[in-house]
Design a protein around this motif. Structure first.
Motif, mmCIF file in Angstrom:
data_model
loop_
_atom_site.group_PDB
_atom_site.id
_atom_site.type_symbol
_atom_site.label_atom_id
_atom_site.label_comp_id
_atom_site.label_asym_id
_atom_site.label_seq_id
_atom_site.Cartn_x
_atom_site.Cartn_y
_atom_site.Cartn_z
ATOM 1 N N VAL A 1 10.946 7.060 6.215
ATOM 2 C CA VAL A 1 11.407 7.610 4.910
ATOM 3 C C VAL A 1 11.002 9.353 5.315
ATOM 4 C CG1 VAL A 1 10.392 8.006 2.728
ATOM 5 C CG2 VAL A 1 10.750 5.773 3.549
ATOM 6 N N ALA A 2 11.824 10.016 4.763
ATOM 7 C CA ALA A 2 11.758 11.597 4.940
ATOM 8 C C ALA A 2 10.394 11.936 4.665
ATOM 9 C CB ALA A 2 12.806 12.402 4.156
ATOM 10 N N ASP A 3 9.941 11.622 3.472
ATOM 11 C CA ASP A 3 8.644 12.014 2.737
ATOM 12 C C ASP A 3 7.218 11.691 3.847
ATOM 13 O OD1 ASP A 3 9.771 13.417 0.689
ATOM 14 O OD2 ASP A 3 9.278 11.425 -0.558
ATOM 15 N N ASN A 4 7.409 10.691 4.796
ATOM 16 C CA ASN A 4 6.390 10.229 5.688
ATOM 17 C C ASN A 4 6.310 11.229 6.909
ATOM 18 O OD1 ASN A 4 4.497 8.812 7.130
ATOM 19 N ND2 ASN A 4 5.722 6.836 7.068
ATOM 20 N N GLU A 5 5.818 12.389 6.548
ATOM 21 C CA GLU A 5 5.555 13.411 7.659
ATOM 22 C C GLU A 5 4.816 12.891 8.906
ATOM 23 O OE1 GLU A 5 4.949 17.209 6.381
ATOM 24 O OE2 GLU A 5 6.383 17.135 4.509
ATOM 25 N N ALA A 6 3.835 12.182 8.524
ATOM 26 C CA ALA A 6 2.698 11.637 9.600
ATOM 27 C C ALA A 6 3.576 10.822 10.554
ATOM 28 C CB ALA A 6 1.697 10.957 9.095
ATOM 29 N N ALA A 7 4.504 9.917 10.074
ATOM 30 C CA ALA A 7 5.167 8.930 11.008
ATOM 31 C C ALA A 7 6.372 9.803 11.865
ATOM 32 C CB ALA A 7 5.888 8.061 10.189
ATOM 33 N N GLN A 8 6.929 10.654 11.257
ATOM 34 C CA GLN A 8 7.860 11.517 11.863
ATOM 35 C C GLN A 8 7.173 12.297 12.992
ATOM 36 O OE1 GLN A 8 11.038 13.741 9.703
ATOM 37 N NE2 GLN A 8 10.068 12.849 7.934
ATOM 38 N N LYS B 1 16.056 2.709 -2.650
ATOM 39 C CA LYS B 1 15.741 2.980 -3.865
ATOM 40 C C LYS B 1 14.692 2.305 -4.437
ATOM 41 C CE LYS B 1 18.095 2.987 -8.553
ATOM 42 N NZ LYS B 1 19.221 2.471 -8.997
ATOM 43 N N THR B 2 13.533 2.998 -4.786
ATOM 44 C CA THR B 2 12.218 2.192 -5.138
ATOM 45 C C THR B 2 12.453 1.363 -6.554
ATOM 46 O OG1 THR B 2 11.395 4.256 -6.226
ATOM 47 C CG2 THR B 2 11.002 4.021 -4.158
ATOM 48 N N ARG B 3 11.457 0.567 -6.642
ATOM 49 C CA ARG B 3 11.661 -0.103 -7.806
ATOM 50 C C ARG B 3 11.324 0.623 -9.289
ATOM 51 N NH1 ARG B 3 8.314 -5.836 -6.337
ATOM 52 N NH2 ARG B 3 10.069 -6.723 -5.241
ATOM 53 N N GLY C 1 13.001 3.194 -9.335
ATOM 54 C CA GLY C 1 14.388 4.090 -9.424
ATOM 55 C C GLY C 1 14.489 5.452 -8.543
ATOM 56 N N LYS C 2 13.482 5.681 -7.839
ATOM 57 C CA LYS C 2 13.337 7.037 -7.125
ATOM 58 C C LYS C 2 14.458 6.752 -5.892
ATOM 59 C CE LYS C 2 10.605 10.059 -4.656
ATOM 60 N NZ LYS C 2 9.567 10.186 -3.608
ATOM 61 N N TRP C 3 15.130 7.636 -5.217
ATOM 62 C CA TRP C 3 15.855 7.603 -4.093
ATOM 63 C C TRP C 3 14.693 8.105 -2.987
ATOM 64 C CZ3 TRP C 3 19.839 4.705 -3.781
ATOM 65 C CH2 TRP C 3 20.777 4.660 -4.763
ATOM 66 N N GLN C 4 14.874 7.417 -1.693
ATOM 67 C CA GLN C 4 14.161 8.089 -0.453
ATOM 68 C C GLN C 4 15.143 8.201 0.331
ATOM 69 O OE1 GLN C 4 11.258 4.578 -0.446
ATOM 70 N NE2 GLN C 4 9.818 6.122 -0.335
ATOM 71 N N GLU C 5 14.837 9.485 1.151
ATOM 72 C CA GLU C 5 15.852 9.820 2.124
ATOM 73 C C GLU C 5 15.375 9.072 3.417
ATOM 74 O OE1 GLU C 5 18.082 13.639 3.601
ATOM 75 O OE2 GLU C 5 16.090 14.030 3.493
ATOM 76 N N LEU C 6 16.235 8.482 3.951
ATOM 77 C CA LEU C 6 15.602 8.041 5.618
ATOM 78 C C LEU C 6 16.210 9.051 6.546
ATOM 79 C CD1 LEU C 6 16.548 4.300 5.272
ATOM 80 C CD2 LEU C 6 14.305 5.422 4.807
ATOM 81 N N VAL C 7 15.282 9.175 7.405
ATOM 82 C CA VAL C 7 15.375 10.099 8.586
ATOM 83 C C VAL C 7 15.829 8.956 9.918
ATOM 84 C CG1 VAL C 7 14.899 11.664 10.232
ATOM 85 C CG2 VAL C 7 13.924 11.597 8.073
ATOM 86 N N GLU D 1 0.718 -1.279 0.048
ATOM 87 C CA GLU D 1 -0.138 -0.025 -0.009
ATOM 88 C C GLU D 1 0.901 1.484 -0.085
ATOM 89 O OE1 GLU D 1 -4.103 -0.964 2.464
ATOM 90 O OE2 GLU D 1 -2.428 -0.595 3.719
ATOM 91 N N THR D 2 2.020 1.229 0.286
ATOM 92 C CA THR D 2 3.120 2.355 0.495
ATOM 93 C C THR D 2 4.419 2.181 0.193
ATOM 94 O OG1 THR D 2 3.586 4.075 2.197
ATOM 95 C CG2 THR D 2 3.304 1.777 3.107
ATOM 96 N N GLU D 3 5.090 3.212 -0.290
ATOM 97 C CA GLU D 3 6.619 3.241 -0.300
ATOM 98 C C GLU D 3 7.252 3.415 0.746
ATOM 99 O OE1 GLU D 3 8.537 2.217 -3.314
ATOM 100 O OE2 GLU D 3 6.739 1.898 -4.734
ATOM 101 N N PHE D 4 6.571 3.540 1.847
ATOM 102 C CA PHE D 4 7.401 3.964 3.187
ATOM 103 C C PHE D 4 8.059 2.934 3.700
ATOM 104 C CE2 PHE D 4 4.018 7.784 3.502
ATOM 105 C CZ PHE D 4 5.009 8.382 2.561
ATOM 106 N N LEU D 5 7.901 1.756 3.422
ATOM 107 C CA LEU D 5 8.284 0.387 4.272
ATOM 108 C C LEU D 5 9.342 -0.241 3.566
ATOM 109 C CD1 LEU D 5 4.888 -1.243 4.871
ATOM 110 C CD2 LEU D 5 6.375 0.278 6.271
ATOM 111 N N THR D 6 10.326 -0.898 4.355
ATOM 112 C CA THR D 6 11.682 -1.544 4.076
ATOM 113 C C THR D 6 11.513 -2.495 2.894
ATOM 114 O OG1 THR D 6 12.106 -1.182 6.276
ATOM 115 C CG2 THR D 6 13.412 -2.630 4.679
ATOM 116 N N THR D 7 10.547 -3.300 2.746
ATOM 117 C CA THR D 7 10.202 -4.433 1.757
ATOM 118 C C THR D 7 9.117 -4.164 0.953
ATOM 119 O OG1 THR D 7 9.291 -5.594 3.301
ATOM 120 C CG2 THR D 7 11.421 -5.865 3.144
ATOM 121 N N TYR D 8 9.212 -4.917 -0.415
ATOM 122 C CA TYR D 8 7.792 -5.194 -1.127
ATOM 123 C C TYR D 8 7.286 -6.301 -0.887
ATOM 124 C CZ TYR D 8 9.338 -1.068 -4.053
ATOM 125 O OH TYR D 8 9.773 0.124 -4.537
#
Length: 183
Positions: free
Chosen positions: A139-146, A165-167, A169-175, A38-45
């Motif tokens: 994930v830095a974009d996950n403001e609700a979790a932060q 790195k998503t499938r 090809g997008k980089w996701q910054e981790l906080v 459901e989300t790109e915020f988790l470690t695995t697919y």
């Protein structure tokens, strides 16, 4: 560690938070597949897991019997819809004081207070287990979790700009965040 708590959600329904049981393995795998898709915020697919019902059942049994690690599940209307856990970073003298914290709630149940309650329970359990620090990556974009983690006292201590790195090809910054439990 044995835990159980019934809470009322913001929409009036009841949610039971309790230890994951070996018998939850099938439901846990179903929930895992749904939530990780459901989300790109988790470690695995969902298709990256090597889990099967037998492996998950053994892991849940081991965690329930552990003095240091725990997996808590959230049940709404008889359905497993979320989980959170703490796991020792490494069983070595220099790292025994640290635990990793992880949490996932299915998207249909976001914003109902489940994440807040699971986080609070894990913090208390971590203290009881003798941990001095809880750690997580978000994930830095996950403001609700932060915001949730900050509400509970977690602080940022670093960033990894190429953490995921998503499938696509997008980089996701981790906080990188931590909570000092002995203060």
């Amino acid at each position: 560690m044995i835990t159980y708590k019934a809470i009322q959600l913001k929409d009036g329904r009841e949610c039971v938070l309790r230890n994951a049981e070996p018998e939850d393995a099938e439901d846990f795998l179903r929930y895992f597949d749904i939530s990780h898709g459901e989300t790109e915020f988790l470690t695995t697919y969902p298709d990256e897991t090597e889990h099967n019902e037998s492996i998950v059942s053994v892991r849940l049994k081991t965690q329930k019997e552990s003095e240091h690690d725990i997996e808590i599940v959230a049940i709404v209307d008889g359905k497993l819809i979320g989980s959170a856990g703490i796991h020792m970073v490494q069983d070595r003298d220099k790292t025994r004081h640290r635990a990793e914290f992880g949490i996932t709630v299915m998207k249909d149940y976001w914003g109902l207070g489940i994440g807040n309650e699971l986080t609070a329970m894990c913090i208390e359990i971590a203290k009881e287990a003798g941990y001095l620090q809880l750690e997580l990556d978000v994930v830095a974009d996950n403001e609700a979790a932060q915001n949730l983690y900050k509400k509970h006292g977690f602080i940022e201590y670093g960033r990894n700009p190429r953490g995921f790195k998503t499938r696509a090809g997008k980089w996701q910054e981790l906080v990188l965040m931590r909570l000092e439990l002995d203060k």
